[in-house]
Structures are given as structure tokens and as C-alpha cells.
Design an enzyme around this catalytic site. Sequence first.
Site, PDB file in Angstrom:
ATOM      1  N   LYS A   1      -7.773   4.228 -20.884  1.00 40.24           N
ATOM      2  CA  LYS A   1      -7.866   4.623 -22.289  1.00 40.24           C
ATOM      3  C   LYS A   1      -6.537   4.361 -23.004  1.00 40.24           C
ATOM      4  CE  LYS A   1     -11.946   6.287 -21.083  1.00 40.24           C
ATOM      5  NZ  LYS A   1     -11.865   6.260 -19.615  1.00 40.24           N
TER       6      LYS A   1
ATOM      7  N   ARG B   1       0.834  -1.203   0.000  1.00 40.34           N
ATOM      8  CA  ARG B   1       0.000   0.000   0.000  1.00 40.34           C
ATOM      9  C   ARG B   1       0.868   1.252   0.000  1.00 40.34           C
ATOM     10  NH1 ARG B   1      -2.293   2.846   4.242  1.00 40.34           N
ATOM     11  NH2 ARG B   1      -2.001   1.113   5.692  1.00 40.34           N
TER      12      ARG B   1
ATOM     13  N   TYR C   1     -16.013  15.467 -17.168  1.00 40.74           N
ATOM     14  CA  TYR C   1     -16.395  14.068 -16.982  1.00 40.74           C
ATOM     15  C   TYR C   1     -17.362  13.944 -15.808  1.00 40.74           C
ATOM     16  CZ  TYR C   1     -15.828   9.165 -15.584  1.00 40.74           C
ATOM     17  OH  TYR C   1     -16.044   7.867 -15.215  1.00 40.74           O
TER      18      TYR C   1
ATOM     19  N   ASP D   1      -7.331  17.102 -16.806  1.00 44.83           N
ATOM     20  CA  ASP D   1      -7.552  15.705 -17.165  1.00 44.83           C
ATOM     21  C   ASP D   1      -7.109  15.568 -18.620  1.00 44.83           C
ATOM     22  OD1 ASP D   1      -8.549  13.249 -18.012  1.00 44.83           O
ATOM     23  OD2 ASP D   1     -10.343  13.378 -16.754  1.00 44.83           O
TER      24      ASP D   1
END
Length: 287
Positions: free
Chosen positions: A205, A55, A108, A180
Site C-alpha cells: 500500500k 535468506r 483483514y 496492523d
Amino acid sequence: MKDATKLIHAGQSVGTGATPSLTTPIYETSTFVFDSVADVIKYQEGKIDGYLYSRYENPTIVAVEQKLAAVDGAEVSLAFSSGMAAISTAMLTLLKSGDEVVCCAAIYGGTFHIIEDLLAKLGIARRFVSLEELATPAAVIGPKTRLVWFESPINPTLRCVDVRTVAAACRAAGVVSAIDNTFASPINQQVLAMGIDLSMQSCTKYLNGHSDVTGGVLSGAKALLAPMGKMRRLLGGVMDPQPAFALGRGLKTMALRVAQHNANSLAVARFLEGHPRIARVYHPRLA
């Protein structure tokens, strides 16, 4: 060194020993082994390098982060379990109660709901501005604004914003600029070189390119990203080693894939330009 070469070679030596692997192994482990308690103490004091808990850091994840930083032209990149994890971690690090985030209204949907539904509960003011208003960004930055967040090209309308103008206005006002950059990718648009402070991308993407990875990435200066790394530890949104490995493999072909996407898009645009009746069917604004 060209971007295509950086994507192949960056991060390949992470976690390797005297006889390194050609590709970065998948370190699918929660914890790591130290030779002694003394070494653990030295690690905690920053006197020796190593890994403690996945982590916090993991060699497979660090390797792909180095590839991402290389292609983004960033000092540091951080990989997350999803784009939403990256966005929320960035905003929760940069903003506190009483601050304001200015965001392009064309955004978005997931980003909109983080700002509208989550940040509002924490006492963080939000202001959504139109593309026309964002054309003069200095006019939309207020005294409590700490972050300007936008996309270009925008998902899914593909409308564009003047990235350099927004970056310059934010720098002048002492405000963090964040974009973004998912739909352009760093192959087509180097936003950090254009003055943007923080680049965010969905790994789903172009970065991965095979529709088999969910992830997100933040890239920028080390000083800006360091507290986000600490916040990632607290929130637990780090990427898992398995998707990190798949992402690293996909990144090696991103330059080739994006070049072909560009060529295909240009061919379609030229075809529609020569056939206006067909173009109007797909784009009524041309009528």
C-alpha cells in the site's frame, strides 16, 4: 529530522565501500564471499560483520529495513515477502500451544484465516471480540492471553480503535499488543510512540506506493524482533532484494504521497458535507 528526510537518507550507506554508491545497489545473490575460512568462523562467532546467505541477511534488504525503522520510530524493522508472511511469522514466534490470541473481529480476511485456520491446528486458542468490546480492552484480556491483535483504521471499513487505550491495557497485563498499521501508515500514525509493542504493515500500500511490490514489515523493539528474525530464517519469508530495492525507492516519496492523499480525502469529505444528498448515496448511514 523530519520523516521525509529520514526516508531519503536512512540506510543509504549499507554495503558500500570506499567509493559508495548514491543509491543502494541490488545485491541479487544467494551467497557472499569470504576471504578465508578463518573469516567465516569469525563471522559465525560474531567477531566480524558481513553477509553469508540472503535468506539470513542481504545489504539491499538491510538498507530498506533501516528506512522502515527510521520512519516507524523503531529500534528494528524486518522486511518480509508479503504481509501474510510477516503476520504468520510474528504469531508463530509469540504464541505456542495453550496460549490465546485476542483479535478484533473486524480484521483483514487473511489475518482472520491465519488465526482461525492455522493457529487452531497448533492448539492456540483464539477469541474474536467486537469493536465495542475492544473499547474496554482490559475486560477482554484473559489469563491465557499472550497477544492482542487489531487494526486501526480497519481494512476496508476504516473504523477506528483507541490505540493508546489498547496499548496501555496490554502493558498493564503483560500482554504483547500488535497493530496492523497499513491503512494509516507511520506518516499519519506513529503507533510505537503510542505504546504499541509491534507494528505490522503491508508494503503493497502506502509504503511502496506504485503497486509493483508485494511485501510486509514488522517494527518494534530489538528484544521483541530478534526471535522473529530467527523465525523468518526458518520459515524463509524474507523479502527478495529486487522488491526491497523498489520499496526503498518508493519510500523516499511516501511523505509527499500521503500528504496528497490526505488533502484529496479532505476535499472529498468537504464536498460531501456540502452535498448531503450525494453523501447519502455513498454512505446510506447518513440517510
